[in-house]
Write a protein that holds these residues in place. Structure first.
Motif, PDB file in Angstrom:
ATOM      1  N   UNK A 165      29.430 -65.517-146.512  1.00  0.00           N
ATOM      2  CA  UNK A 165      29.526 -66.431-147.645  1.00  0.00           C
ATOM      3  C   UNK A 165      28.436 -67.502-147.644  1.00  0.00           C
ATOM      4  N   UNK A 166      27.911 -67.835-146.455  1.00  0.00           N
ATOM      5  CA  UNK A 166      26.949 -68.932-146.369  1.00  0.00           C
ATOM      6  C   UNK A 166      25.503 -68.457-146.360  1.00  0.00           C
ATOM      7  N   UNK A 167      25.273 -67.183-146.599  1.00  0.00           N
ATOM      8  CA  UNK A 167      23.913 -66.650-146.506  1.00  0.00           C
ATOM      9  C   UNK A 167      22.940 -67.329-147.462  1.00  0.00           C
ATOM     10  N   UNK A 168      23.449 -67.805-148.588  1.00  0.00           N
ATOM     11  CA  UNK A 168      22.562 -68.354-149.597  1.00  0.00           C
ATOM     12  C   UNK A 168      22.108 -69.776-149.361  1.00  0.00           C
ATOM     13  N   UNK A 169      22.776 -70.504-148.471  1.00  0.00           N
ATOM     14  CA  UNK A 169      22.393 -71.912-148.329  1.00  0.00           C
ATOM     15  C   UNK A 169      22.129 -72.352-146.897  1.00  0.00           C
ATOM     16  N   UNK A 170      22.209 -71.454-145.933  1.00  0.00           N
ATOM     17  CA  UNK A 170      21.843 -71.784-144.552  1.00  0.00           C
ATOM     18  C   UNK A 170      20.466 -71.202-144.263  1.00  0.00           C
ATOM     19  N   UNK A 171      19.523 -72.037-143.842  1.00  0.00           N
ATOM     20  CA  UNK A 171      18.163 -71.576-143.590  1.00  0.00           C
ATOM     21  C   UNK A 171      18.099 -70.702-142.346  1.00  0.00           C
ATOM     22  N   UNK A 172      17.164 -69.775-142.346  1.00  0.00           N
ATOM     23  CA  UNK A 172      16.923 -68.936-141.170  1.00  0.00           C
ATOM     24  C   UNK A 172      16.148 -69.737-140.147  1.00  0.00           C
ATOM     25  N   UNK A 173      16.656 -69.753-138.924  1.00  0.00           N
ATOM     26  CA  UNK A 173      15.981 -70.438-137.821  1.00  0.00           C
ATOM     27  C   UNK A 173      16.244 -69.661-136.542  1.00  0.00           C
TER      28      UNK A 173
END
Length: 273
Positions: A165-173
């Motif tokens: 659900x959070x794929x769209x607003x958590x940045x890849x790090x």
């Protein structure tokens, strides 16, 4: 499933010591630990040696000369060093919740890579955590960054329910990132054309997704605290962002300069032995 924790570090022995202490306090230990050092000096080597001597888990060490910011190459060295099925990447300034490995292990799904989250700590709290004079912070603790303190909330049930659900607003790090080794081999690991800070992690994940590997985001699990440090140079960022954009535009799957060179080197070394 055998899980390896890959830790990258460069010349921050105090933070690395605190991180390794948190690794040693995991409720479920990784099957293997890989410490990848970017040309650090004697103080860091002493921290690593001390940890190796007391670790109940096998520890592998890899290193490269420090020639600028080469995190992509360093992580590839870490991948090549282990045969573990699943790799969890952290930086040497990420303090781990005691259930960090257990959460990553439980939420590992074939066909997915996992993007974890981090909670920022300010300079004062970082100093206390490194000194060992502060317990693992709670949601209400001082010294945490804004709303990101919400990432300290842990619920295995919610973590399983919200993993996409959070794929769209958590940045890849890549400071809290996990992937299956076979998927990393398929895309040739991190792209070593990336020299200088960022965004080699986003480019890797773009290629994983181009290869059909889906993303999931760990909320309410896989919790880690990011110890404060000064900002690094962003001079290489425009050129690196152009490389990321090109990988996205062409739907690139496999990079040219990547993991395969280190896999071949290790295979040749094994043959000579």
């Amino acid at each position: 499933m055998r899980l390896a924790l890959v830790i990258t570090t460069h010349e921050r022995p105090d933070a690395l010591a605190a991180v390794l202490d948190s690794v040693g306090r995991q409720d479920i230990a990784p099957d293997e630990i890989v410490i990848a050092d970017d040309g650090s000096g004697p103080a860091t080597q002493a921290v690593i040696a001390g940890f190796v001597s007391r670790s109940a888990v096998p520890v592998l060490e890899v290193s490269q000369p420090h020639e600028g910011f080469r995190a992509a190459r360093l992580r590839n060295l870490g991948v090549a060093a282990t045969q573990a099925d699943y790799l969890v990447f952290i930086d040497g300034d990420m303090l781990l919740h005691p259930d960090f490995i257990a959460d990553h292990q439980r939420l590992a799904h074939p066909g997915f890579y996992s993007q974890g989250v981090r909670v920022q700590t300010d300079a004062a709290l970082t100093e206390k955590l490194i000194a060992g004079s502060a317990a693992l912070p709670s949601f209400w603790s001082a010294g945490l960054g804004g709303l990101r303190r919400l990432y300290l909330l842990r619920s295995p049930w919610l973590a399983s329910m919200t993993r996409t659900l959070a794929n769209g607003f958590i940045a890849i790090k890549s400071c809290n990132l996990a992937a299956w080794r076979d998927d990393l081999v398929r895309v040739n690991g991190f792209n070593e054309a990336f020299v200088g800070w960022g965004p080699e992690d986003k480019e890797l994940c773009a290629r994983l997704e181009n290869a059909g590997v889906r993303r999931q985001t760990l909320l309410f699990g896989g919790i880690a605290l990011h110890l404060h440090h000064a900002s690094v140079s962003r001079a290489a960022l425009p050129a690196n962002q152009a490389r990321l954009a090109e990988a996205q535009r062409t739907r690139l799957v496999r990079c040219n300069r990547g993991l395969d060179a280190h896999l071949r080197s290790r295979a040749q070394g094994a043959q000579k032995e």
